[in-house]
Write an enzyme that holds these catalytic residues in place. Structure first.
Site, short mmCIF file in Angstrom:
data_model
loop_
_atom_site.label_atom_id
_atom_site.label_comp_id
_atom_site.label_asym_id
_atom_site.label_seq_id
_atom_site.Cartn_x
_atom_site.Cartn_y
_atom_site.Cartn_z
N TRP A 153 0.79 -1.23 0.00
CA TRP A 153 0.00 0.00 0.00
C TRP A 153 0.82 1.28 0.00
O TRP A 153 0.27 2.37 -0.01
CB TRP A 153 -0.96 0.03 1.19
CG TRP A 153 -0.35 -0.44 2.50
CD1 TRP A 153 -0.58 -1.65 3.09
CD2 TRP A 153 0.56 0.26 3.35
NE1 TRP A 153 0.15 -1.75 4.26
CE2 TRP A 153 0.85 -0.59 4.45
CE3 TRP A 153 1.16 1.51 3.31
CZ2 TRP A 153 1.71 -0.23 5.48
CZ3 TRP A 153 2.03 1.88 4.33
CH2 TRP A 153 2.29 1.02 5.40
N SER A 179 -3.09 -3.67 -3.02
CA SER A 179 -3.35 -3.84 -1.59
C SER A 179 -4.79 -3.43 -1.30
O SER A 179 -5.29 -2.45 -1.86
CB SER A 179 -2.39 -2.96 -0.79
OG SER A 179 -2.87 -2.83 0.53
N GLU A 180 -5.42 -4.13 -0.39
CA GLU A 180 -6.80 -3.78 0.01
C GLU A 180 -6.86 -2.40 0.65
O GLU A 180 -7.90 -1.77 0.71
CB GLU A 180 -7.36 -4.84 0.96
CG GLU A 180 -6.55 -5.11 2.24
CD GLU A 180 -5.45 -6.16 2.04
OE1 GLU A 180 -4.89 -6.25 0.92
OE2 GLU A 180 -5.17 -6.90 3.00
N SER A 230 5.20 -7.76 2.81
CA SER A 230 6.03 -8.03 3.98
C SER A 230 6.70 -9.40 3.85
O SER A 230 6.27 -10.26 3.06
CB SER A 230 5.16 -8.00 5.23
OG SER A 230 4.19 -9.02 5.13
N GLU A 251 9.52 -8.78 -3.55
CA GLU A 251 10.04 -7.50 -3.06
C GLU A 251 9.51 -7.32 -1.65
O GLU A 251 8.36 -6.94 -1.46
CB GLU A 251 9.56 -6.35 -3.96
CG GLU A 251 10.22 -6.32 -5.33
CD GLU A 251 11.70 -5.99 -5.27
OE1 GLU A 251 12.19 -5.56 -4.21
OE2 GLU A 251 12.37 -6.21 -6.28
N CYS A 285 10.07 0.44 2.09
CA CYS A 285 10.74 -0.83 2.41
C CYS A 285 12.25 -0.70 2.55
O CYS A 285 12.86 -1.39 3.35
CB CYS A 285 10.42 -1.83 1.31
SG CYS A 285 10.74 -1.15 -0.32
N GLU A 382 11.22 -4.71 11.40
CA GLU A 382 10.78 -3.67 10.48
C GLU A 382 9.56 -2.97 11.09
O GLU A 382 8.57 -3.62 11.43
CB GLU A 382 10.40 -4.26 9.13
CG GLU A 382 10.02 -3.18 8.13
CD GLU A 382 9.51 -3.72 6.81
OE1 GLU A 382 8.65 -4.61 6.81
OE2 GLU A 382 9.97 -3.23 5.76
N LYS A 452 18.94 -12.07 1.01
CA LYS A 452 18.49 -12.72 2.26
C LYS A 452 16.96 -12.61 2.39
O LYS A 452 16.24 -12.80 1.41
CB LYS A 452 19.22 -12.12 3.46
CG LYS A 452 20.73 -12.29 3.38
CD LYS A 452 21.40 -12.10 4.74
CE LYS A 452 21.41 -10.68 5.25
NZ LYS A 452 22.06 -10.48 6.52
N GLU A 459 13.56 -5.78 -9.63
CA GLU A 459 12.67 -4.98 -10.46
C GLU A 459 13.51 -3.90 -11.13
O GLU A 459 14.65 -3.65 -10.77
CB GLU A 459 11.56 -4.36 -9.59
CG GLU A 459 10.69 -5.46 -9.01
CD GLU A 459 9.30 -5.03 -8.56
OE1 GLU A 459 9.22 -4.10 -7.75
OE2 GLU A 459 8.32 -5.65 -9.02
P1 NAD Z 1 1.44 -7.32 3.28
O1 NAD Z 1 2.44 -8.41 3.19
O2 NAD Z 1 0.54 -7.29 4.43
O3 NAD Z 1 0.51 -7.32 1.98
C1 NAD Z 1 1.06 -7.22 0.68
C2 NAD Z 1 0.05 -7.75 -0.31
O4 NAD Z 1 -0.05 -9.17 -0.15
C3 NAD Z 1 -1.37 -7.21 -0.14
O5 NAD Z 1 -1.92 -7.00 -1.44
C4 NAD Z 1 -2.08 -8.34 0.56
O6 NAD Z 1 -3.47 -8.38 0.32
C5 NAD Z 1 -1.42 -9.55 -0.04
N1 NAD Z 1 -1.46 -10.77 0.78
C6 NAD Z 1 -1.59 -10.89 2.12
N2 NAD Z 1 -1.58 -12.19 2.48
C7 NAD Z 1 -1.44 -12.91 1.34
C8 NAD Z 1 -1.33 -14.30 1.05
N3 NAD Z 1 -1.38 -15.22 2.01
N4 NAD Z 1 -1.18 -14.68 -0.23
C9 NAD Z 1 -1.11 -13.76 -1.23
N5 NAD Z 1 -1.22 -12.44 -1.01
C10 NAD Z 1 -1.36 -12.01 0.26
O7 NAD Z 1 2.29 -5.98 3.16
P2 NAD Z 1 1.76 -4.48 3.29
O8 NAD Z 1 1.48 -4.23 4.73
O9 NAD Z 1 0.72 -4.21 2.27
O10 NAD Z 1 3.05 -3.65 2.85
C11 NAD Z 1 4.10 -3.38 3.71
C12 NAD Z 1 5.24 -4.34 3.50
O11 NAD Z 1 5.63 -4.34 2.14
C13 NAD Z 1 6.47 -3.97 4.29
O12 NAD Z 1 7.05 -5.12 4.86
C14 NAD Z 1 7.39 -3.39 3.25
O13 NAD Z 1 8.75 -3.48 3.56
C15 NAD Z 1 7.03 -4.19 2.05
N6 NAD Z 1 7.39 -3.47 0.82
C16 NAD Z 1 8.42 -3.91 0.06
C17 NAD Z 1 8.80 -3.22 -1.07
C18 NAD Z 1 9.95 -3.68 -1.92
O14 NAD Z 1 10.01 -3.30 -3.06
N7 NAD Z 1 10.87 -4.49 -1.42
C19 NAD Z 1 8.11 -2.08 -1.45
C20 NAD Z 1 7.05 -1.66 -0.67
C21 NAD Z 1 6.69 -2.36 0.47
#
Ligand code: NAD
Length: 485
Positions: A153, A179-180, A230, A251, A285, A382, A452, A459
């Site tokens: 999100w 994201s929802e 995450s 990611e 992130c 985090e 890791k 990307e």
């Molecule tokens: P989240 O993991 O809660 O959700 C991410 C997405 O996964 C959402 O669309 C969610 O609906 C979906 N999801 C949740 N459970 C799932 C499952 N079991 N199977 C498939 N999809 C599922 O993360 P968030 O709270 O939306 O975002 C924050 C996290 O994202 C932080 O940890 C952040 O570091 C990471 N992030 C990483 C990057 C990167 O490029 N490395 C960029 C932005 C955010």
């Protein structure tokens, strides 16, 4: 509100908006005020089937389109995004709460960069000719098929484009689940791609919670899953995708270090730590949330940081003078407050900020902790919020060892005026996206991704092409086939 952010309908499939109110309702909340600004409905099985049918059909056609023409579509989409930057930025601000000052320069613009970059290199994607004497092998870079994108999100528009641009350039179709928490902007990207000439069904948006994401990750019609989210979600999605041997890009999160040596420019190091901890209210992130400062500079660093933090403007995000927005949701605000309380409880010194504002919405002032030690919760986990931890170090070796002592490896930064040291230290830091005397730059030309626990794959850049295509190798025999019998 300058315009109504309500979408025409929840999903975008086969070139049109689709609604199915029998899915779970998802309220879209404006983080600055807590108001519900829209409701979308999670995709039902029927909606998912429509999305996969149209994506499968469109992909078969798109793979036959010349790469040059594919590139033109992406380039046109980039141009439309730039023309609509203000409206897209306002929508992103409604969705995420990030101040317009940021969204105007970091969201649709970054998405447009990705569309333009992959549009530009689409027709340069070639195979190889491998001579073997009389015989030879040639390779063909082929699309994977239908890709599923699952977004976080914090940068909804950017995430859609970073995944979709290389996918489409390589001849794939995409079914994307935002994201929802931030479901709105992906629908606008779908409108733009269609308008730019992408065939109906090539890019589809389906809404939903984690269970819809899980359905995408396990669907046999999906060839590749690209998740931004995450680390715990990443592990689940990676495992689910493995069941069908799908390609993945992960990611994920981080707990990245920033190493500031005594000889660094104090202003630049403080500025970078502000960008790498407080931009987007710390919801990035790659943030350098563990700021290791060498003993001789630490006190001055903390003092200057606290001074500059007074210039944070926590106002109406639609006012371009505002430079610090709310957290994305009540839940995220509670998580961040919990970490701040834990930091204090475990003995870190809260130098500035970390207070909840007495107003509607999800506001916490940026927090600066000094005297943080490696084992404290705020130095290990985090937080994904505006919490900067300063940790003191004495020697280079010690700083490197402590910086690497984390399950994550997304980013790392070094501040020093000694360039030999800068390269020596970066060479030993276990992270995918690194910075010297800078932090958090993410130009589309550079590979982005972690090592890791921070993920697999990259990307952006030419590297993304490898993650959205596969090589076919063809052996060509010129002479007779010699068989043993
Ligand atoms: P989240 O993991 O809660 O959700 C991410 C997405 O996964 C959402 O669309 C969610 O609906 C979906 N999801 C949740 N459970 C799932 C499952 N079991 N199977 C498939 N999809 C599922 O993360 P968030 O709270 O939306 O975002 C924050 C996290 O994202 C932080 O940890 C952040 O570091 C990471 N992030 C990483 C990057 C990167 O490029 N490395 C960029 C932005 C955010």
């Amino acid at each position: 509100m300058t315009f109504d952010p309500k979408p025409t309908a929840s999903h975008f499939i086969d070139g049109a908006y689709v609604e199915d109110t029998s899915g779970t309702p998802i309220e879209v909340v404006y983080p600055a005020t807590g108001e519900v600004i829209a409701t979308v409905y999670a995709a039902t099985k029927d909606v998912l089937d429509q999305a996969f049918d149209s994506a499968t059909r469109a992909q078969a056609e798109w793979a036959k389109v010349s790469p040059r023409e594919r590139g033109r579509v992406l380039t046109r989409a980039a141009q439309i995004m730039r023309e609509r930057n203000r409206a897209l930025s306002e929508l992103e601000t409604f969705d995420t709460g990030k101040p317009l000052q940021e969204t105007l320069v970091a969201d649709a613009t970054s998405g447009a960069d990705a569309l333009e970059y992959f549009g530009g290199i689409a027709n340069g994607l070639t195979g190889e000719h491998i001579p073997l004497g009389e015989d030879w092998v040639y390779t063909v870079r082929e699309p994977l098929g239908v890709c599923a994108g699952i977004g976080a999100w914090n940068y909804p528009t950017q995430i859609v484009c970073w995944k979709t641009a290389p996918a489409l350039a390589c001849g794939n179709a995409m079914v994307f689940k935002p994201s929802e928490t931030t479901p709105l902007s992906a629908l606008k990207v779908a409108e733009i791609l269609l308008e730019a000439g992408a065939p109906a069904g090539l890019f589809n948006v389906v809404q939903g919670l984690g269970e819809v994401g899980a359905a995408l990750a396990t669907d046999p019609r999906v060839a590749k899953v690209s998740l931004t989210g995450s680390a715990p979600t990443g592990k689940k999605v990676y495992a689910a995708a493995a069941g069908e041997m799908k390609h993945v890009t992960m990611e994920l999160g981080g707990k990245s270090p920033m190493l500031v040596f005594d000889d660094a420019s104090l202003e630049d190091a403080v500025g970078a730590a502000i960008l790498g901890n407080f931009y987007s209210s710390g919801q990035i992130c790659s943030n350098g949330t563990r700021v290791f400062v060498q003993k001789g500079l630490r006190a001055r660093f903390v003092e200057r940081m606290a001074e500059r933090m007074k210039d944070a403007v926590l106002g109406d995000p639609m006012d371009e003078a505002t430079n610090f927005g709310p957290l994305v949701s009540a839940r995220q605000m509670e998580i961040v407050e919990g970490y701040i309380a834990k930091g204090v409880e475990e003995g870190a010194r809260l130098v500035a900020g970390g207070e909840r504002l007495d107003r509607d919405g999800f506001w916490i002032t940026p927090a600066l902790f000094d005297g943080v030690t490696d084992e404290m919760t705020i130095a290990r986990e985090e937080i994904f919020g505006p919490v900067l931890s300063v940790l003191e170090f004495e020697t280079e070796e010690e700083a490197i060892a402590r910086a690497n002592d984390t399950p994550y490896g997304l980013s790392a930064g070094v501040f020093t005026s000694d360039f030999t040291r800068a390269h020596r230290v970066i060479g030993q830091l276990r992270a995918g996206s690194c910075f010297i005397n800078s932090y958090n730059d993410a130009p589309v030309e550079a590979p982005f991704g972690g090592v890791k626990g921070s993920g697999v794959g990259r990307e952006n850049s030419k590297a993304a092409i490898q993650h959205y295509s596969q090589l076919k190798s063809v052996y060509v025999r010129m002479g007779a086939v010699e068989a043993p019998f």
